[in-house]
Design an enzyme around this catalytic site. Structure first.
Site, PDB file in Angstrom:
ATOM      1  N   SER A 135       0.838  -1.201   0.000  1.00  0.00           N
ATOM      2  CA  SER A 135       0.000   0.000   0.000  1.00  0.00           C
ATOM      3  C   SER A 135       0.874   1.253   0.000  1.00  0.00           C
ATOM      4  CB  SER A 135      -0.920   0.025   1.222  1.00  0.00           C
ATOM      5  OG  SER A 135      -1.933  -0.921   1.058  1.00  0.00           O
ATOM      6  N   LYS A 187      -9.434  -5.242  11.650  1.00  0.00           N
ATOM      7  CA  LYS A 187     -10.566  -4.579  10.986  1.00  0.00           C
ATOM      8  C   LYS A 187     -11.875  -4.619  11.779  1.00  0.00           C
ATOM      9  CE  LYS A 187      -8.732  -5.055   6.347  1.00  0.00           C
ATOM     10  NZ  LYS A 187      -8.830  -5.683   5.025  1.00  0.00           N
ATOM     11  N   ASP A 211     -12.993  -2.106   1.276  1.00  0.00           N
ATOM     12  CA  ASP A 211     -12.790  -3.475   0.768  1.00  0.00           C
ATOM     13  C   ASP A 211     -14.013  -3.938  -0.026  1.00  0.00           C
ATOM     14  OD1 ASP A 211     -10.254  -3.966   1.770  1.00  0.00           O
ATOM     15  OD2 ASP A 211     -10.977  -4.897   3.618  1.00  0.00           O
TER      16      ASP A 211
HETATM   17  P1  NAP Z   1      -8.297 -11.491   9.952  1.00  0.00           P
HETATM   18  O1  NAP Z   1      -9.458 -10.656  10.332  1.00  0.00           O
HETATM   19  O2  NAP Z   1      -7.159 -11.609  10.887  1.00  0.00           O
HETATM   20  O3  NAP Z   1      -8.855 -12.979   9.606  1.00  0.00           O
HETATM   21  C1  NAP Z   1      -7.966 -14.010   9.284  1.00  0.00           C
HETATM   22  C2  NAP Z   1      -8.743 -15.210   8.747  1.00  0.00           C
HETATM   23  O4  NAP Z   1      -7.815 -16.238   8.368  1.00  0.00           O
HETATM   24  C3  NAP Z   1      -9.685 -15.842   9.768  1.00  0.00           C
HETATM   25  O5  NAP Z   1     -10.779 -16.405   9.085  1.00  0.00           O
HETATM   26  C4  NAP Z   1      -8.801 -16.943  10.375  1.00  0.00           C
HETATM   27  O6  NAP Z   1      -9.515 -18.021  10.927  1.00  0.00           O
HETATM   28  C5  NAP Z   1      -8.087 -17.426   9.132  1.00  0.00           C
HETATM   29  N1  NAP Z   1      -6.827 -18.085   9.444  1.00  0.00           N
HETATM   30  C6  NAP Z   1      -5.654 -17.487   9.775  1.00  0.00           C
HETATM   31  N2  NAP Z   1      -4.699 -18.427   9.988  1.00  0.00           N
HETATM   32  C7  NAP Z   1      -5.297 -19.630   9.787  1.00  0.00           C
HETATM   33  C8  NAP Z   1      -4.832 -20.979   9.836  1.00  0.00           C
HETATM   34  N3  NAP Z   1      -3.559 -21.273  10.143  1.00  0.00           N
HETATM   35  N4  NAP Z   1      -5.707 -21.974   9.564  1.00  0.00           N
HETATM   36  C9  NAP Z   1      -6.991 -21.684   9.245  1.00  0.00           C
HETATM   37  N5  NAP Z   1      -7.491 -20.428   9.183  1.00  0.00           N
HETATM   38  C10 NAP Z   1      -6.648 -19.416   9.443  1.00  0.00           C
HETATM   39  O7  NAP Z   1      -7.662 -10.999   8.570  1.00  0.00           O
HETATM   40  P2  NAP Z   1      -8.394 -10.303   7.325  1.00  0.00           P
HETATM   41  O8  NAP Z   1      -8.226  -8.843   7.417  1.00  0.00           O
HETATM   42  O9  NAP Z   1      -9.760 -10.878   7.188  1.00  0.00           O
HETATM   43  O10 NAP Z   1      -7.460 -10.804   6.115  1.00  0.00           O
HETATM   44  C11 NAP Z   1      -7.552 -12.164   5.671  1.00  0.00           C
HETATM   45  C12 NAP Z   1      -6.744 -12.324   4.383  1.00  0.00           C
HETATM   46  O11 NAP Z   1      -7.341 -11.551   3.324  1.00  0.00           O
HETATM   47  C13 NAP Z   1      -5.312 -11.830   4.517  1.00  0.00           C
HETATM   48  O12 NAP Z   1      -4.465 -12.700   3.787  1.00  0.00           O
HETATM   49  C14 NAP Z   1      -5.334 -10.480   3.854  1.00  0.00           C
HETATM   50  O13 NAP Z   1      -4.064 -10.196   3.294  1.00  0.00           O
HETATM   51  C15 NAP Z   1      -6.370 -10.680   2.754  1.00  0.00           C
HETATM   52  N6  NAP Z   1      -7.052  -9.422   2.351  1.00  0.00           N
HETATM   53  C16 NAP Z   1      -6.718  -8.882   1.143  1.00  0.00           C
HETATM   54  C17 NAP Z   1      -7.348  -7.726   0.731  1.00  0.00           C
HETATM   55  C18 NAP Z   1      -7.006  -7.132  -0.607  1.00  0.00           C
HETATM   56  O14 NAP Z   1      -7.257  -5.943  -0.803  1.00  0.00           O
HETATM   57  N7  NAP Z   1      -6.484  -7.892  -1.539  1.00  0.00           N
HETATM   58  C19 NAP Z   1      -8.305  -7.092   1.535  1.00  0.00           C
HETATM   59  C20 NAP Z   1      -8.631  -7.707   2.765  1.00  0.00           C
HETATM   60  C21 NAP Z   1      -7.992  -8.865   3.172  1.00  0.00           C
HETATM   61  P3  NAP Z   1      -9.894 -18.017  12.516  1.00  0.00           P
HETATM   62  O15 NAP Z   1     -11.027 -17.039  12.669  1.00  0.00           O
HETATM   63  O16 NAP Z   1     -10.296 -19.414  12.777  1.00  0.00           O
HETATM   64  O17 NAP Z   1      -8.655 -17.582  13.256  1.00  0.00           O
END
Ligand code: NAP
Length: 303
Positions: A17, A66, A102
Site C-alpha cells: 500500500s 478490521k 474493501d
Molecule cells: P483477519 O481478520 O485476521 O482474519 C484471518 C482469517 O484467516 C480468519 O478467518 C482466520 O480463521 C483465518 N486463518 C488465519 N490463519 C489460519 C490458519 N492457520 N488456519 C486456518 N485459518 C486461518 O484478517 P483479514 O483482514 O480478514 O485478512 C484475511 C486475508 O485476506 C489476509 O491474507 C489479507 O491479506 C487478505 N485481504 C486482502 C485484501 C485485498 O485488498 N487484496 C483485503 C482484505 C484482506 P480463525 O477465525 O479461525 O482464526
C-alpha cells in the site's frame, strides 16, 4: 505541515500500500506521507487515539484489526456498519469516521473474475475475519442466493452469519464446520470460491487440498500473490484471480476519502506491480517466500 496517513496492522513489515499511496500523493502534489505502524491488538486503541490530531488525514486498518477497530471510531459509514469491519479511517476535526473500501474493491475483483459470464448465484467463502465480512456483504448485495462460509473457528463464522441475518434474509447464508469432505461437497455445488483466510500469506500453503477443486470454479484469493491455492486451481482448469484488483481499488477509494481527489489509478497499479516485482510484501497480501530478504523502503519503517 506534511500530513500523515498510516497503515495500522500486525504485521505490516513491508507495505505494498505504501508503494501505491505514496506515489499517488506525490504525483498530485499532496504534501503527505504514508507510513506503516505495526501495532499488536493491545496497542490498537492508543494508535487510533493518536489519529485524532491535525497531523493526520486518516488511516488504513489491516489484518488482524478490521473488526476490533469498529467501536474505537465515532461514526461508521453504511458499508462499515453493515459489514462490521473498518479498513479506512478519515478524520473530521477530532472525530474519526470508519469506512469499508474493501467492499467496492472486492466487487471490482469479482466482476473481473466473472468476466462476460452471467453473475453466478452460489459461492463458498473460506474465512470469517474482516476481509471475509467485506466479501460476504459484497456477495449478498450482488444478488447471490447461496453463500456457505467455512472457518477454522466455527463460532466466528456463525457470529458473522448472525451479523448478516437481516441483509441476508432473502437468501441462504450458512456457516459450516471446516471439514475437507464437507468443503469438497459444497465446492461441487458452487461456482465461486473465495479465499479470505490468511493461509498462503506467509507460507506456501493452500487452505484446501488440490483434489477438492473442479475446473468449473471461479477462484479468487484475496492474497495478492500467485498462491498455492491459485496454482492448484489453475492446474485443475479453474478461472483464477489474486487480490491485486481488490487491493488497488480499496486503496484508490481510500485515497479519495482522505484527499477528496480522484485516485491516479494507472500510476497506483504500476507502482503496485513494481513493488511486487521488486519483492515487497505486505499484510494485504504478499507471502514471504523468496521475497523475504527484500529491503523495505525507508518510509515504511515509520516508527
Ligand atoms: P483477519 O481478520 O485476521 O482474519 C484471518 C482469517 O484467516 C480468519 O478467518 C482466520 O480463521 C483465518 N486463518 C488465519 N490463519 C489460519 C490458519 N492457520 N488456519 C486456518 N485459518 C486461518 O484478517 P483479514 O483482514 O480478514 O485478512 C484475511 C486475508 O485476506 C489476509 O491474507 C489479507 O491479506 C487478505 N485481504 C486482502 C485484501 C485485498 O485488498 N487484496 C483485503 C482484505 C484482506 P480463525 O477465525 O479461525 O482464526
Amino acid at each position: 505541515m506534511t500530513k500523515r496517513v498510516v497503515l495500522i496492522g500486525h504485521p505490516v513489515a513491508h507495505s505494498l500500500s505504501w508503494a501505491m499511496q505514496q506515489a499517488a500523493f506525490d504525483s498530485l502534489g499532496i504534501d503527505a506521507t504514508y507510513e506503516a505502524w505495526d501495532r499488536a491488538p493491545i496497542e490498537l486503541a492508543d494508535a487510533v487515539t493518536e489519529l485524532r490530531t491535525d497531523a493526520f488525514l486518516g488511516a488504513n486498518v489491516t489484518i488482524p484489526h478490521k473488526e476490533r477497530v469498529v467501536p474505537m471510531v465515532d461514526r461508521l459509514t453504511e458499508e462499515a456498519h453493515n459489514t462490521g469491519a473498518v479498513n479506512t479511517i478519515t478524520r473530521e476535526g477530532k472525530r474519526l469516521i470508519g469506512h469499508n473500501t474493501d467492499v467496492p474493491g472486492f466487487k471490482v475483483a469479482l466482476d473481473r473474475l466473472v468476466g462476460k459470464q452471467k453473475m453466478p448465484r452460489q459461492a463458498v467463502v473460506l474465512g470469517a475475519g474482516g476481509g471475509a465480512r467485506a466479501v460476504v456483504y459484497g456477495l449478498i448485495t450482488e444478488g447471490f442466493q447461496r453463500v456457505i462460509v467455512f472457518n477454522r473457528h466455527l463460532h466466528r463464522a456463525e457470529s458473522m452469519v448472525k451479523h448478516f441475518a437481516r441483509s441476508a434474509a432473502h437468501m441462504e447464508l450458512r456457516a459450516m464446520p471446516w471439514h475437507e469432505s464437507i468443503i469438497e461437497s459444497e465446492l461441487a455445488k458452487t461456482k465461486v470460491l473465495v479465499n479470505a483466510t490468511s493461509i498462503g500469506l506467509t507460507a506456501d500453503e493452500s487452505p484446501i487440498p488440490a483434489e477438492s477443486l473442479n475446473g468449473d470454479l471461479l477462484v479468487l484469493d484475496l492474497i495478492y500473490a500467485r498462491t498455492k491455492l491459485l496454482r492448484d486451481a489453475a492446474a485443475a482448469g479453474c478461472t483464477v484471480a489474486d487480490g491485486e484488483l481488490m487491493l488497488l481499488h480499496q486503496g484508490a477509494a481510500a485515497f479519495t476519502l482522505w484527499t477528496g481527489q480522484p485516485a491516479p489509478l494507472d500510476l497506483m497499479q504500476e507502482r503496485l506491480a513494481a513493488a511486487r516485482a521488486g519483492g515487497l510484501r505486505s499484510a494485504e497480501g504478499e507471502p514471504a517466500g523468496d521475497t523475504a530478504t527484500a529491503e523495505a523502503p525507508a518510509a515504511t519503517a515509520a516508527e
